[in-house]
Design a protein around this motif. Sequence first.
Motif, PDB file in Angstrom:
ATOM      1  N   GLN A   1       0.654   0.899 -18.722  1.00  0.00           N
ATOM      2  CA  GLN A   1       0.429   2.090 -17.890  1.00  0.00           C
ATOM      3  C   GLN A   1       1.719   2.911 -17.782  1.00  0.00           C
ATOM      4  O   GLN A   1       1.709   4.132 -17.868  1.00  0.00           O
ATOM      5  CB  GLN A   1      -0.008   1.660 -16.483  1.00  0.00           C
TER       6      GLN A   1
ATOM      7  N   ASP B   1      -5.962   8.023  -2.017  1.00  0.00           N
ATOM      8  CA  ASP B   1      -6.011   8.301  -3.442  1.00  0.00           C
ATOM      9  C   ASP B   1      -5.198   9.562  -3.763  1.00  0.00           C
ATOM     10  O   ASP B   1      -5.497  10.645  -3.250  1.00  0.00           O
ATOM     11  CB  ASP B   1      -7.475   8.487  -3.879  1.00  0.00           C
TER      12      ASP B   1
ATOM     13  N   TYR C   1       0.826   9.045  -1.984  1.00  0.00           N
ATOM     14  CA  TYR C   1       1.549   7.785  -1.938  1.00  0.00           C
ATOM     15  C   TYR C   1       2.787   7.932  -1.074  1.00  0.00           C
ATOM     16  O   TYR C   1       3.246   9.030  -0.789  1.00  0.00           O
ATOM     17  CB  TYR C   1       1.907   7.337  -3.356  1.00  0.00           C
TER      18      TYR C   1
ATOM     19  N   PRO D   1       2.761   2.556  -5.460  1.00  0.00           N
ATOM     20  CA  PRO D   1       2.122   2.110  -6.696  1.00  0.00           C
ATOM     21  C   PRO D   1       3.148   1.648  -7.726  1.00  0.00           C
ATOM     22  O   PRO D   1       4.235   2.216  -7.831  1.00  0.00           O
ATOM     23  CB  PRO D   1       1.390   3.363  -7.182  1.00  0.00           C
TER      24      PRO D   1
ATOM     25  N   LEU E   1       3.301   0.222 -11.992  1.00  0.00           N
ATOM     26  CA  LEU E   1       2.533   0.270 -13.227  1.00  0.00           C
ATOM     27  C   LEU E   1       2.855  -0.916 -14.124  1.00  0.00           C
ATOM     28  O   LEU E   1       4.013  -1.349 -14.195  1.00  0.00           O
ATOM     29  CB  LEU E   1       2.840   1.575 -13.974  1.00  0.00           C
TER      30      LEU E   1
ATOM     31  N   VAL F   1      -1.571   8.340 -11.300  1.00  0.00           N
ATOM     32  CA  VAL F   1      -1.872   7.014 -10.746  1.00  0.00           C
ATOM     33  C   VAL F   1      -3.371   6.799 -10.540  1.00  0.00           C
ATOM     34  O   VAL F   1      -3.890   5.736 -10.906  1.00  0.00           O
ATOM     35  CB  VAL F   1      -1.031   6.757  -9.475  1.00  0.00           C
ATOM     36  N   PRO F   2      -4.128   7.792 -10.005  1.00  0.00           N
ATOM     37  CA  PRO F   2      -5.574   7.557  -9.887  1.00  0.00           C
ATOM     38  C   PRO F   2      -6.239   7.324 -11.257  1.00  0.00           C
ATOM     39  O   PRO F   2      -7.103   6.454 -11.380  1.00  0.00           O
ATOM     40  CB  PRO F   2      -6.094   8.846  -9.235  1.00  0.00           C
TER      41      PRO F   2
ATOM     42  N   ASN G   1      -5.201   3.843 -12.395  1.00  0.00           N
ATOM     43  CA  ASN G   1      -5.819   2.790 -11.591  1.00  0.00           C
ATOM     44  C   ASN G   1      -7.283   2.554 -11.961  1.00  0.00           C
ATOM     45  O   ASN G   1      -7.764   1.428 -11.886  1.00  0.00           O
ATOM     46  CB  ASN G   1      -5.731   3.124 -10.096  1.00  0.00           C
ATOM     47  N   ARG G   2      -7.986   3.629 -12.348  1.00  0.00           N
ATOM     48  CA  ARG G   2      -9.384   3.392 -12.704  1.00  0.00           C
ATOM     49  C   ARG G   2      -9.555   3.180 -14.203  1.00  0.00           C
ATOM     50  O   ARG G   2     -10.677   3.206 -14.707  1.00  0.00           O
ATOM     51  CB  ARG G   2     -10.295   4.480 -12.149  1.00  0.00           C
TER      52      ARG G   2
ATOM     53  N   SER H   1       0.832  -1.199   0.000  1.00  0.00           N
ATOM     54  CA  SER H   1       0.000   0.000   0.000  1.00  0.00           C
ATOM     55  C   SER H   1       0.872   1.257   0.000  1.00  0.00           C
ATOM     56  O   SER H   1       1.815   1.371   0.781  1.00  0.00           O
ATOM     57  CB  SER H   1      -0.890  -0.034   1.242  1.00  0.00           C
TER      58      SER H   1
END
Lengths: 451, 451
Positions: free
Chosen positions: B17, B119, B122, B11, B13, B334-335, B338-339, B8
Motif C-alpha cells: 500500500q 473516513d 485522520y 493510519p 500502510l 487511505v480510504p 483500506n477497501r 484510531s
Amino acid sequence: MAKPTPLSGFPELLPEQRFVEQQVVDTLREVFELHGFAGIETRAVEPMDQLLRKGDTSKEVYVLRRLQETDAGTDAGLGLHFDLTVPFARFVLENAGKLEFPFRRYQVQKAWRGERPQDGRYREFTQADIDIVGKDELPFHHDVEVTRVMVDALSRLEFLPPFRLQVNNRKLIQGFYTGIGAPDPAEVMRLVDKLDKLPADTVRGMLVEEAGLSAEQADRCLELATIRSADDSFVDRVRALGVEDPLLEEGLAELAALVRGCAGLTGEKVSIEADLSIARGLDYYTGTVFETRLQGSESLGSICSGGRYDALASDGRTTYPGVGISLGVSRVLVPLLNRGALVADRKVPSVVLVALTSEETRGESDAIATALRTNGVPCEVAATAQKFGKQIRYAERRGIPYVWFTGDAPGEHQVKDIRTGEQVAADPATWTPPTDDLRPKVVSSTDQEQQ
Amino acid sequence: MAKPTPLSGFPELLPEQRFVEQQVVDTLREVFELHGFAGIETRAVEPMDQLLRKGDTSKEVYVLRRLQETDAGTDAGLGLHFDLTVPFARFVLENAGKLEFPFRRYQVQKAWRGERPQDGRYREFTQADIDIVGKDELPFHHDVEVTRVMVDALSRLEFLPPFRLQVNNRKLIQGFYTGIGAPDPAEVMRLVDKLDKLPADTVRGMLVEEAGLSAEQADRCLELATIRSADDSFVDRVRALGVEDPLLEEGLAELAALVRGCAGLTGEKVSIEADLSIARGLDYYTGTVFETRLQGSESLGSICSGGRYDALASDGRTTYPGVGISLGVSRVLVPLLNRGALVADRKVPSVVLVALTSEETRGESDAIATALRTNGVPCEVAATAQKFGKQIRYAERRGIPYVWFTGDAPGEHQVKDIRTGEQVAADPATWTPPTDDLRPKVVSSTDQEQQ
C-alpha cells in the motif's frame, strides 16, 4: 506578525539546501530498493509505555496532549517516537500475519528527542533505517547483507566526505570477557564502551572497581579494545591473547565473515574495519554491532549505527530477530549545510526560464513551457515582461542556466546559455539540455575552491 | 509484549500500500518540479500562538511537552502543525531575505489534528501543497498557473478516479452580495458555504434571519450559487441577474480568465468548472477559491482545496500575497487503500529473485545480484537454499516476477518468468526486464475485475 526567529534544535533548510537533502534521500532509497528493501512509514506517535521500555531515554520523549483534552482521552499516553526502531518493532508485531519473512524494510522519517540541541544533535531530525527481520530465526548472512547495502548506499553519496564503518561483534567481546573470568561481562562491555570519551587509564580503574576485574584482566580487556584491522587479520591478534571461549570463537567467525563479505565493495569512499573497541553500550544488540565516522566530522560521533538484535520484537509466542543500521541524515547533513560546505547550484528546479515579450503573449510562453515539460525539462515562465536584460538577471539570481526567447515563427526560437552567453536556434518540441544540466547539482566547498 | 492494535486516526500502510502512496508522491513531486516549484520541508512544530491565530482550529492542536519538563522550558508552547500553510507563511517571513520572489514551493508532509477520526479524516495525515508567493504584489496570472500545475499533477495520477475541480472567486460573490445591498457580505458568504451540508430552504432562512437579507435578496444569492459551467458561459448567466458592482466585475473577469487558462489541460481525468456556490467559509481567501471532488468518493468532501490570500504573511512593513492549493494525499488514498481498491502488485521492489543452489555458493548468487543492480535491476538473493520449487513460491508470495538460476558457467544462466513459465538463457551483465516490469505496478480494483 514580527519576523519569527528559528527554534533551536529544529533545523530548517532553504530550497538550495533542501535539494541536497532530497538528493541524499533519493539515492538512499534507490539503493535500498535495488537491494529489495520495501519502504514503509510508521505513524509519528507511539504509546508512552512502548517509548519508555528503554528506561534510559525517557527524558528525551515529547508527550502529546490535545489542547481541548479535559479527561484521560484516547490520546493520553501518546508520545513522538525518538527513533525508528521502536515503531518498526511494533509494526512487525502488529502486522506479522500480513508480512513475508525475511522482511526487508527501509524507512526514512523524522524522529524527535527533547535533548539539549548541539552540533549534529537536534530535537527534530531525519533518520534512514534499513532492517532485515526474520520469524523465529534469521541466518547470519543477513548481517553481511545489511552491511553491504549500507556500504553500497554510502558509496553513492558522492558529494559527502569519506565514511569509515567500524564493526565488532558482541559475542566476540562478551566471550572474551567470560574467557578471562570476568564476573559480569555485561558491565565490562558497558565500561569499555566509554573508551571513546574517557582515557584508557580511567576506564582501567573503573574495570577494577566497578566490574570487579583484576588489574591483569582489565589490561587484557583494554588490549582487546586496541585491535583494529581492515581485513580478517584481527582473528590472529585476538588468538594471540590466548583466551578461549566458545562464544568468542563464534564472534570471531562472524566478524571475519562480515569483513570478508564486504571486501569487494569498499574503497576510498567507504572503508570498513573490524574495531574491537566498539560495544554500543546500553543497546540490546546480541552479535554484530556497527558505528560509522564521517571524515572531518569525527566530533559528531557515530553517524550510522546499528547491529543484530536476537529479539527485535516478540509477542511471547513468536520472536522476531533482526539486524539493521540507521543513518543519521540530519546529523550528517545539517552541520555541512549550515557551514556552507554543501549547497545546490540552483534555488529552483527550473533549467529554463521562458522569457516573456509582453503580458499579452503569456499564452505563447506558456505553450513553450508546456512543450518543454512534455520532454521532461523543468522550466518556468518569467513573472513579468521586463526588459530581457532584467529577465536574464532574474534567471541568474535563481541559478537557472538557460533563457528561452520566443520567436514570431517556430523556426525563430532561440535558447541562450547565460553562463557562456552562447545563443542558438531551438525547437521547443525537441530541445533538451545536456543531461548534466537537467537537475540542480550539489556543489561541495571543495568543488568551489577548485573553481 | 502482546500484539499491538492500531491507533484510531493514525493510519499505517503495508509495503504494497505504501508503494501506491509513494508513487503518488513521486508523481506530484515530478510535476511540481517540472513547473519550477522548489521543495521545502518545515519543522513539525510551531509556537502555539501561531497555531491559534485562526481561533477556530484551536481544539484540533496537539500540544507538546517534554516528559522531564519541570518548568516553563524552551519547548513550552509548542504544538504540532495542523496544516502546511501556517508553517509556510512563517517560513516565508523568517527567510524572506534569502528567498527569490515570486517564490514557488511545494511541500509534502504530515500534519496532525486531534479531531474525531472518520473516513478520510485522520489525526495524522499527509498533505501536498503548492503555493506561489510574491513580495508586495502577485499578479493574477499566478492564480491560473497554480491551477494549471495542480490539474497537470492530478491528470498524471492515472490509477485514481477522475477529479472535478470547482473554482470560484470571492470578489465575484462578495461584489454580488454588495451589489444587491447585503448589509454584511462576509456573513452571507459564511452562510452560502453551508449549501453543501444544509438544504437550500434552510440556508435561505438563515440568510434572512442571520444576515439580514430580504427574501428577494436571499433568493438572488441562492440563484447565484446554482450557476455552474465548464467554460466562461457563467459570465452571461451572472450578468443576466442584473447586479452591478465593480468588485463583481473584477471577480467575473478573473474567474473567466482562470477557466479559459485551464481549458487545454482538462479532459476525462480532470475536469474543471466554475461553481459559484464555492465559498470556503472561514478561510482568509480574497479572490480565487478551489475545491475538488473525487469521483466515487464525494462523501469525503473536498480533497484538494485552496485559493488566493492577499496577505499570506506580513511583518508589518512587507506583505506577502500568495495563491496555493493543498491536496489531501491521505484523504484521497487511505480510504481507497483500506477497501482494497488500490494495491501494488508486489510486496517488494525486487523484480528478480536470484535462486540459491547451496549456502556455499551464496557468493556466486550475490555476484549475480550485484551485476543486475549495476544495470538498475532491483533484486534479492533467496534467503535459504530450499528446493527450487520452494524458492519459486517464495518469489510468488512476494509478487516477484522473475527467478534467476545460476549456471555453472556464464553461458548457462537462465531466467524464468514465473507468471508464464517461460525460461531463457540470460547474461547477468546485460539482462534487464521489460520496462513495464521494472517497478511494482499499481492495480486498481477495476483492473482486477477485468482480469
